[in-house]
Design a protein around this motif. Structure first.
Motif, mmCIF file in Angstrom:
data_model
loop_
_atom_site.group_PDB
_atom_site.id
_atom_site.type_symbol
_atom_site.label_atom_id
_atom_site.label_comp_id
_atom_site.label_asym_id
_atom_site.label_seq_id
_atom_site.Cartn_x
_atom_site.Cartn_y
_atom_site.Cartn_z
ATOM 1 N N PHE A 39 0.795 -1.116 0.036
ATOM 2 C CA PHE A 39 -0.107 0.048 0.019
ATOM 3 C C PHE A 39 0.890 1.267 0.065
ATOM 4 C CE2 PHE A 39 -2.729 3.134 1.692
ATOM 5 C CZ PHE A 39 -4.088 2.658 1.158
ATOM 6 N N THR A 40 0.669 2.028 -0.678
ATOM 7 C CA THR A 40 1.521 3.498 -0.878
ATOM 8 C C THR A 40 0.241 4.416 -0.263
ATOM 9 O OG1 THR A 40 2.817 2.849 -2.460
ATOM 10 C CG2 THR A 40 2.527 5.207 -2.144
ATOM 11 N N VAL A 41 0.748 5.292 0.876
ATOM 12 C CA VAL A 41 -0.275 6.327 1.209
ATOM 13 C C VAL A 41 0.352 7.754 0.315
ATOM 14 C CG1 VAL A 41 -0.601 7.838 3.123
ATOM 15 C CG2 VAL A 41 0.144 5.612 3.421
ATOM 16 N N HIS A 42 -0.809 7.931 -0.244
ATOM 17 C CA HIS A 42 -0.618 9.081 -1.204
ATOM 18 C C HIS A 42 -1.214 10.257 -0.652
ATOM 19 C CE1 HIS A 42 1.409 7.726 -4.655
ATOM 20 N NE2 HIS A 42 0.667 6.533 -4.578
ATOM 21 N N ASP A 43 -2.203 10.255 0.358
ATOM 22 C CA ASP A 43 -2.934 11.319 1.042
ATOM 23 C C ASP A 43 -3.470 10.845 2.139
ATOM 24 O OD1 ASP A 43 -5.012 10.150 0.029
ATOM 25 O OD2 ASP A 43 -5.548 11.225 -1.518
ATOM 26 N N HIS A 44 -4.345 11.222 2.610
ATOM 27 C CA HIS A 44 -4.831 10.959 4.262
ATOM 28 C C HIS A 44 -6.152 10.103 3.973
ATOM 29 C CE1 HIS A 44 -1.893 14.712 4.794
ATOM 30 N NE2 HIS A 44 -1.579 13.806 5.636
ATOM 31 N N TYR A 45 -6.310 9.601 2.896
ATOM 32 C CA TYR A 45 -7.512 8.840 2.911
ATOM 33 C C TYR A 45 -7.655 7.907 3.747
ATOM 34 C CZ TYR A 45 -11.418 7.152 -0.116
ATOM 35 O OH TYR A 45 -12.590 6.695 -0.518
ATOM 36 N N PRO A 46 -6.667 7.077 4.161
ATOM 37 C CA PRO A 46 -6.893 5.995 5.224
ATOM 38 C C PRO A 46 -7.248 6.568 6.666
ATOM 39 C CG PRO A 46 -4.827 5.561 4.201
ATOM 40 C CD PRO A 46 -5.370 6.934 3.843
ATOM 41 N N ILE A 47 -6.942 7.979 7.021
ATOM 42 C CA ILE A 47 -7.468 8.517 8.247
ATOM 43 C C ILE A 47 -8.659 8.983 8.080
ATOM 44 C CG2 ILE A 47 -6.841 10.362 9.832
ATOM 45 C CD1 ILE A 47 -3.951 10.179 8.702
ATOM 46 N N CYS A 48 -9.019 9.483 6.925
ATOM 47 C CA CYS A 48 -10.335 10.499 6.856
ATOM 48 C C CYS A 48 -10.957 10.486 5.441
ATOM 49 C CB CYS A 48 -10.143 11.795 7.119
ATOM 50 S SG CYS A 48 -11.588 12.759 7.161
ATOM 51 N N PRO A 49 -12.086 9.995 5.084
ATOM 52 C CA PRO A 49 -12.573 10.201 3.510
ATOM 53 C C PRO A 49 -12.304 11.567 2.987
ATOM 54 C CG PRO A 49 -14.238 9.583 5.073
ATOM 55 C CD PRO A 49 -13.235 9.961 6.035
ATOM 56 N N GLN A 50 -12.112 12.813 4.010
ATOM 57 C CA GLN A 50 -11.783 14.058 3.441
ATOM 58 C C GLN A 50 -10.174 13.931 3.251
ATOM 59 O OE1 GLN A 50 -14.086 15.732 2.093
ATOM 60 N NE2 GLN A 50 -15.893 14.606 3.295
ATOM 61 N N TYR A 51 -9.833 13.495 2.213
ATOM 62 C CA TYR A 51 -8.265 13.033 2.120
ATOM 63 C C TYR A 51 -7.394 14.181 2.081
ATOM 64 C CZ TYR A 51 -9.451 13.771 -2.788
ATOM 65 O OH TYR A 51 -9.897 14.415 -3.747
ATOM 66 N N ASN A 52 -7.772 15.475 2.086
ATOM 67 C CA ASN A 52 -6.923 16.559 2.323
ATOM 68 C C ASN A 52 -6.891 17.099 3.647
ATOM 69 O OD1 ASN A 52 -6.055 16.866 -0.624
ATOM 70 N ND2 ASN A 52 -7.785 18.174 -0.851
ATOM 71 N N LEU A 53 -7.621 16.509 4.622
ATOM 72 C CA LEU A 53 -7.819 17.080 5.951
ATOM 73 C C LEU A 53 -8.089 18.525 5.757
ATOM 74 C CD1 LEU A 53 -4.799 15.198 7.815
ATOM 75 C CD2 LEU A 53 -7.182 14.435 7.335
ATOM 76 N N THR A 54 -9.264 18.784 5.040
ATOM 77 C CA THR A 54 -9.528 20.222 4.915
ATOM 78 C C THR A 54 -10.952 20.241 5.336
ATOM 79 O OG1 THR A 54 -9.907 19.925 2.658
ATOM 80 C CG2 THR A 54 -7.945 21.042 3.537
ATOM 81 N N ASP A 55 -11.509 21.175 5.883
ATOM 82 C CA ASP A 55 -12.884 21.339 6.100
ATOM 83 C C ASP A 55 -13.789 21.921 4.922
ATOM 84 O OD1 ASP A 55 -12.429 24.095 5.501
ATOM 85 O OD2 ASP A 55 -12.795 24.683 7.950
ATOM 86 N N GLU A 56 -15.184 22.327 4.921
ATOM 87 C CA GLU A 56 -15.714 22.641 3.795
ATOM 88 C C GLU A 56 -15.453 23.821 3.054
ATOM 89 O OE1 GLU A 56 -16.920 22.199 6.998
ATOM 90 O OE2 GLU A 56 -18.593 23.335 7.169
ATOM 91 N N HIS A 57 -14.476 24.492 4.000
ATOM 92 C CA HIS A 57 -13.963 25.781 3.297
ATOM 93 C C HIS A 57 -12.714 25.642 2.585
ATOM 94 C CE1 HIS A 57 -17.534 27.759 5.186
ATOM 95 N NE2 HIS A 57 -16.742 27.285 6.339
ATOM 96 N N GLY A 58 -12.192 24.466 2.836
ATOM 97 C CA GLY A 58 -10.893 24.099 2.270
ATOM 98 C C GLY A 58 -9.721 24.632 3.262
#
Lengths: 657, 795
Positions: A390-409
């Motif tokens: 598995f390669t971690v390219h973003d934070h998808y395993p941690i959170c479906p919002q893989y950028n770790l940003t809120d709705e305002h970005g």
């Protein structure tokens, strides 16, 4: 057409090779024809079109004297088409094969061509596959290919004969490098039009369209492969003659271009190419690795491309990704191969996919991303019983919002479970899972992987804090493959509706005598710092700073008041040429305003390839990768815009170029 | 860390894991690989036939079934599964043949479809034009109504919608009352002939019968085929009506079809005989003379026909005597009152004899009846329809336009002695000329309907008139003898523009009679000088008097030029300052003219050939001829005047206007001497006594327009034939002098003159004998009428 016409009139086939120059190729061509073994009796007819090479002529004479070929010699140069016509009129009852002198054949090629020509009652001409013959090209369609690595002509031809036995498709026109013409078609259609196409180029297309008007079809045989050097036949004047032939075709067959375009779009011969691809892939001695990925492009795709080159000699890399609602697309990532694609509808064609992957003996799976991927694909390693990474390219395993940003970005700052669930209730993840279940799922998934590659320490730390139990491997991504030097100007980019011109012209920066050009690379969305960029631009405008912001890429969302601030963007750009484009833009400084914590950032890799100063958001992998870099300044992305702008100006002012 | 190091380390790290090679060693060299295959549809994202394999299997099954069916059709009971390989091969070959045939027919269908769509497109374009026109008219009506109600103080509130409903017609009538009257006259004719149903039908038709006639651009291709579908074939009811009519006849006339046969293709001969047997009219006999055919099949067909049908009688000639003798042998068998000439490979339409019977019963005493004809090719396609004029003796001297179907009263043929030998190839023309000499125009009838289909077979005359060269010589001799018998010292020349057709050059007496050329003029120096100078210097005629009628010229240059003219001895300038009245100007000059022949000439013509006047006068001097017209060209070498057809575009129109010079149309009618009902006064010649006999041009009713048409018709009514000759050629710079009918005053006058013409000649205007009811009155190029004006079929 009567039944009798389903048999050739004469058992003998004339193989017509017009020769002008290019001794080496011509000799190889003629020898290859003479050495070819088959049951079809043939007469090799060589037409020496008063070529300039005496050694070639004398060699031809000696061959003719040996009785191995029939040599016709034009007293003066007649041009390709007249030579061919002369050859075709030699035996008015025989089928003919026109073979360019820079082609090479082997094996029982003629038997197979002839079989294809007489299989259907209304076939007029047959063209074989080749490495370099526009729509008959293999491995890559409409391209000049070198022979695939590890395959020479006899092997390739034998492969075609075996794999594509009896396969052919209708094509709008034959390709002139090697075409089998049935005599009845030739009689009905008449010879080539020497008046309009005397030099070659397009004469076969004209012939084929005339034949088609008389009810004949043209076929591309998948079972014969003929090597073709191509291109160098007419020297410098080629462009002129090509232009003339195009003009003539346009006048005679105005629908021709559209026909060919439609055929190329439909590409029915892909089936033949795929069969060859598949067999070649299955014969490869290298282990097969299947990558599971998404279709969003960006860094993941860049990484896969890089990996495919890095591992070129070690593995056959396949990838599978979502392509539309319920379709998965399987690809073979190898340079020089076509964008080989097989589509499987999920879930009911899963068995076919599994069976194919088993027969291909895929020995390892590498999961890069599972965005939009159906469960059954996530479970592929289990279904196939192979180990997986598995390669971690973003934070998808941690959170479906893989950028770790809120709705305002904005960076969410990783709240507690309740905070995450609140966020997810506004923007739910794929399977409607709460954050605990999500992380539980991925913790299990990562644990099952043989290795989990993480490109940066800071990402490793972050992921590890949520999912400690996995075999993490810290491995910075391979460096991007960039095209070697070559001058590309930014203006060379085709203008698109995504490009945007400068809203206002800023004042000049005294040390430079012009405004400072701040370049931002990539597609700018809120997570990538759209907000910060907007604020900086407005600050520059309000304070009349000598700053001009330029985006190599485009805005995913429109910038507020973009027509009043010193901002412009280029629109889409080819990723391979990013280095040249960066150079052509003539920027003074690069800016990385990203809000979200990056796991790696390929745009940073591109920036680091230049020697420009950088100003970047102190978050995620930026912190780690720019640590100790003297030309870089790291700022908090939530900092006020004036701080960013002043930092930029001072950085440029310190190193005016 | 450089990028290559970075890549290297990544690779090392990745390869740490165990990667199984697929299998040991490569087996490629042994060429014994098993191809790795997947189902076809995986090659496509959206596979066109996802179940291709299934389909293929299905197709295969279908093929086997079809093979089975084929064998059943051929009476073979074959079980495909038990055949040997060779047998299957041969069967498959047979099937391939069938498939190839089917493919060819499918391609033909596709072509047909393409043509149809092209035609549809044409029709759509026409429809759009009409719609646009209608929108324009509605807009105009809106404006008219607006101004009308404004003038009436808005007290009149018209039901606007009602008006809009009839706007298309009403507005046209408002603008062109003359047109309305033309339509009314035609409707009245229709009423008298067909009753109210006919009138309603006519009104409903979008063609020339309706009040509004949109200009529909004709599509040349297959136009006739489509026309024929509508007007050329009989419907069941019409056929039944004819059958009923035949049954009511008490003493039906017997028609003897005379047909010489020599080695005819039996299939063609059979279809010829079939077309005769299919006649609705049963009272005929077939008199065949077999000219010693050496072809056994031909004889067999005849024997068979004679055995089957008592009406068929064959005389077997012992020796081959060529067509005239053979025809005479057949003539000897004739027992009927009428002789129908028919060639051995041509076809009759099923109502042919019926139509002839109706004509001879309606008009007893007819000596010669002929009909229109077309050609039919080997595929049965009909083309090249020749819609002929009514009796046209001068056209007959230019070509054998009567040709087929041609029916003679039997006693006339016997009187002239039948066909003559030595005229082979044109023996029919010769017979026609000899019979016609014995007939008055009232004894000749023309049936404006295609009753005869001429078969175009290679070698037959229908294909090419050049095939039988000897026919030309005999035609020339037939004409020469005809002229001699008529006491005319004419010279027979072959027409330069139409090979195989003729120009008779009539002699001028010696000395040639004086000719008075009358040219009315006003100003326009350039036009006038060009006209007069070419008249003076490019005209080869000994005794010429020129009368220039100056109608109020005030241009000093013109006045000076006229003054100079008056000094020349051949020119007289007559000053006439009355308001412009073309008729009065010409009449006044004619009174003063001293020539035996008057030539009316516009001041905007330009002479091209020197012998134009000799040609005109030579015809004008023939006692049976009235007015002679010339061939006028526009300066751009397109035809301006090729004869006037009454009824075209309302009152009258110029035939073939706009035809490029050098082009021949309508079977040579554009280039042959022939009779027309009227010709234009831009250049006409007429004997002075004829001019005076009818009272000259009409000064009262027709001051400006149509006075020439009216004059020609009056001459015609006096029993003279009007004639148009293509061998007098002039340029006509038309309307350059008089201007357009643009002021309201001029338009009122024009409408009045249209009224005069309609009152006077109404019925004749729709049925010009030099024209054909099947040809359009909307266009001047002799194209087909979509609602023919004559219902020859209905009983």
């Amino acid at each position: 057409m009567a039944t009798s016409s389903l048999r050739p009139k004469s058992a003998v086939v004339d193989v017509i090779v017009p020769v002008f120059g290019g001794e080496l190729l011509a000799r190889q061509c003629i020898e290859s024809v003479l050495e070819s073994c088959g049951e079809t009796p043939f007469q090799l007819v060589v037409i020496d079109d008063a070529g300039p090479e005496p050694s070639l002529s004398s060699w031809l004479d000696s061959m003719a004297a040996g009785g191995r070929l029939l040599l016709l010699r034009n007293d003066a140069n007649q041009g390709f088409v007249r030579s061919v016509n002369r050859g075709m009129s030699l035996h008015p009852d025989r089928d003919v094969v026109l073979l360019n002198s820079d082609a090479r054949v082997c094996g029982d090629w003629l038997d197979r061509l002839r079989a294809c020509a007489w299989e259907h009652p209304w076939t007029g001409t047959v063209t074989p596959l080749s490495n370099n013959a526009t729509l008959a090209s293999y491995p890559r369609f409409m391209t000049e290919n070198p022979m695939p690595e590890g395959w020479d002509l006899p092997a390739m031809d034998a492969l075609c004969a075996r794999v594509n036995q009896g396969l052919s498709v209708r094509v709008p026109t034959a390709v002139g490098f090697c075409m089998y013409i049935r005599r009845d078609c030739l009689e009905a259609t008449g010879y080539f039009d020497a008046r309009r196409f005397g030099r070659g180029y397009g004469e076969e297309n004209d012939f084929c369209r005339r034949a088609a008007a008389r009810g004949y079809e043209h076929r591309l045989s998948g079972s014969v492969y003929v090597w073709h050097a191509g291109g160098a036949s007419f020297g410098d004047s080629a462009g002129f003659w090509q232009q003339r032939a195009r003009q003539a075709m346009l006048e005679l067959h105005p629908d021709y271009d559209a026909l060919v375009a439609a055929h190329v779009a439909e590409d029915p011969q892909r089936a033949m190419r795929r069969r060859l691809d598949l067999t070649r892939l299955s014969l490869s001695p290298r282990p097969r690795v299947l990558a599971i990925t998404h279709r969003q492009g960006g860094g993941v795709e860049q990484h896969l491309l890089d990996v495919s080159r890095v591992l070129e000699q070690d593995v056959e890399l396949l990838s599978i990704a979502q392509d539309g609602h319920d379709v998965m697309r399987l690809r073979w990532l190898r340079s020089g191969e076509e964008d080989f694609s097989l589509w499987f509808r999920m879930p009911h064609e899963l068995d076919a996919l599994l069976s194919l992957l088993r027969r291909l003996r895929v020995c390892r799976i590498h999961v890069h991303h599972v965005l939009e991927v159906p469960r059954c694909i996530m479970d592929l390693p289990e279904s196939l019983g192979v180990p997986w990474d598995f390669t971690v390219h973003d934070h998808y395993p941690i959170c479906p919002q893989y950028n770790l940003t809120d709705e305002h970005g904005r960076f969410c700052g990783e709240p507690d479970v309740a905070g995450c669930d609140r966020c997810l209730s506004v923007r739910p993840g794929p399977w409607g899972l709460d954050i605990r279940s999500w992380r539980g799922l991925f913790a299990h998934y990562l644990r099952g992987a043989e290795r989990v590659f993480v490109p940066s320490r800071i990402t490793l730390a972050r992921v590890q804090s949520y999912m400690p139990e996995a075999n993490y491997v810290l491995a910075p991504h391979p460096a991007p493959v960039v095209a070697e030097a070559g001058d590309v100007s930014a203006a060379a980019l085709t203008p698109s509706d995504k490009s945007m011109s400068l809203g206002m012209v800023p004042p000049a920066f005294p040390p430079l005598g012009r405004p400072v050009k701040v370049l931002v690379i990539g597609v700018i969305n809120p997570a990538k710092g759209l907000d910060l960029l907007t604020r900086c631009a407005w600050d520059a405008r309000n304070r009349r700073l000598p700053l001009e912001f330029r985006v190599l890429g485009w805005f995913e969302r429109p910038m507020l008041g973009a027509d009043q601030v010193p901002v412009s963007c280029t629109g889409p750009y080819p990723r391979e040429q990013v280095l040249q484009l960066l150079r052509a833009e003539g920027a003074d400084i690069l800016m990385y305003p990203s809000q979200a914590p990056e796991t790696w950032s390929y745009t940073l890799s591109e920036g680091l390839n230049t020697d420009l100063p950088l100003v970047a958001a102190a978050r995620g992998a930026m912190l780690e990768r720019l640590a100790g870099c003297e030309r870089a300044v790291l700022l908090c992305p939530d900092e006020q815009a004036c701080i960013w702008n002043d930092a930029i100006l001072s950085l440029v002012g310190d190193n005016p170029q | 860390m450089t990028s290559s190091d970075q890549n290297h380390s990544w690779r090392e790290r990745f390869l740490e894991a165990e990667l199984m090679p697929p299998c040991s060693g490569s087996s490629r060299e042994q060429h014994d690989w098993t191809p790795l295959e997947v189902d076809h549809w995986h090659f496509y994202r959206d596979p066109p036939a996802r179940h291709l394999k299934l389909l293929q299997r299905h197709e295969l099954q279908e093929m086997v079934e079809r093979l089975g069916q084929l064998f059943q059709v051929h009476g073979q009971d074959v079980d495909v599964s038990v055949l040997s390989l060779d047998q299957v091969q041969s069967l498959v070959d047979g099937a391939a043949d069938t498939m190839a045939d089917e493919r060819a027919s499918a391609q033909a269908k596709a072509r047909e479809l393409e043509e149809m769509s092209a035609r549809l497109h044409g029709a759509e374009v026409a429809l759009k034009e009409v719609q646009a026109q209608s929108a324009l008219l509605q807009a105009q009506l809106g404006m008219v109504l607006g101004s009308l109600s404004f003038r009436l103080g808005r007290r009149v509130t018209l039901p606007f919608r009602l008006l809009r409903g009839i706007s298309r017609r009403a507005l046209r009538l408002l603008r062109e009352p003359a047109l309305f009257r033309v339509r009314l006259v035609r409707l009245r004719q229709a009423l008298s002939r067909q009753g109210w149903r006919g009138v309603l039908q006519r009104l409903a038709q979008p063609g020339d019968g309706g009040l509004l006639s949109p200009y529909v651009p004709f599509l040349e291709q297959d136009e006739y085929a489509r026309w024929r579908q509508v007007h050329g074939t009989l419907e069941g009811t019409a056929r039944q009506a004819l059958t009923d009519w035949v049954n009511t006849l008490e003493r039906p006339p017997l028609f003897s079809v005379v047909m010489p046969v020599f080695n005819t293709d039996p299939a063609l001969l059979r279809s010829t005989l079939d077309s005769l047997r299919a006649q609705i009219y049963p009272h005929w006999e077939l008199c065949v003379a077999d000219d010693a055919s050496s072809r056994q099949e031909t004889r067999e067909v005849l024997q068979e026909a004679a055995a089957q049908d008592a009406r068929v009688r064959v005389v077997w000639r012992d020796t081959n005597g060529h067509i005239s003798r053979a025809s005479n042998s057949a003539l000897a068998l004739v027992r009927g009152q009428y002789v129908v000439l028919m060639d051995h490979d041509d076809l009759l339409s099923e109502d042919a004899l019926c139509c002839v019977a109706r004509t001879v019963i309606a008009r007893p005493g007819l000596g010669l009846i002929y009909s229109d004809e077309d050609k039919v090719d080997q595929q049965g396609r009909h083309y090249d329809p020749y819609f002929k004029p009514d009796w046209n003796p001068d056209l007959l001297r230019s070509q054998n336009y009567v040709n087929h179907l041609c029916v003679y009263r039997a006693d006339l043929v016997r009187e002239v002695g039948g066909f003559r030998e030595c005229f082979e190839g044109s023996q029919d023309y010769d017979l026609l000329l000899r019979v016609s000499e014995r007939l008055t125009p009232s004894e000749v009838a023309h049936i404006p309907r295609i009753l005869y289909h001429w078969r175009a077979v290679a070698g037959s005359e229908a294909l090419e008139s050049g095939v039988k060269n000897y026919a030309r010589d005999s035609a020339r001799r037939a004409l020469e003898e005809h002229l001699a018998r008529c006491g005319v010292a004419g010279e027979v020349l072959e027409s330069a523009e139409c090979p195989g057709m003729w120009r008779i050059r009539y002699p001028l007496p010696d000395p040639a009679p004086r000719v008075s050329v009358i040219i009315p003029t006003r100003n326009g120096l350039v036009l006038l000088t060009r006209c007069l100078e070419t008249l003076l210097h490019r005209t080869d005629y000994p005794d010429l008097e020129i009368l220039v009628v100056d109608n109020g010229s005030d241009d000093p240059a013109v006045l000076g030029y006229l003054a100079g003219l008056a000094e020349r001895d051949r020119i007289r300038v007559i000053r006439d300052d009355r308001p412009f009245n073309f008729s009065a100007l010409n009449n006044a000059a004619a009174m003063q003219a001293t020539g035996q022949v008057l030539v009316l000439l516009n001041n905007d013509v330009e002479i091209i050939h020197e012998d134009w006047l000799r040609e005109l006068v030579s015809h004008a001097l023939r006692p049976e001829i009235g007015v002679v017209g010339a061939r006028l060209w526009f300066p751009d070498d397109t035809l301006q005047h090729g004869g006037v057809v009454l009824g075209i575009g309302g009152v009258a129109g110029h035939a073939f206007k706009g035809l490029p010079r050098g082009k021949v149309a309508c079977f040579g009618r554009t280039s042959l001497i022939q009779n027309y009902s009227a010709v234009t006064a831009a250049c006409l010649a007429v004997r002075r006594d004829v001019f005076m006999e009818v009272g000259g041009l009409d000064e009262q009713g027709l001051a400006v327009a149509f006075n020439d048409i009216d004059f020609c018709i009056k001459v015609r009514e006096q029993g003279y034939r009007n004639l148009w000759t293509p061998h007098a050629e002039l340029y006509h710079h038309e309307s350059a002098s008089r201007g357009y009918e643009d002021t309201p005053e001029k338009q009122r006058r024009f409408a009045g003159e249209v009224g005069v013409m309609l009152d006077r000649w109404g019925p004749l205007l729709g049925s010009d004998p030099a024209y054909n009811p099947n040809l359009s009155l909307e266009r001047d190029d002799f194209s087909l009428a979509w609602s023919p004006r004559d219902e020859a079929v209905s009983p």
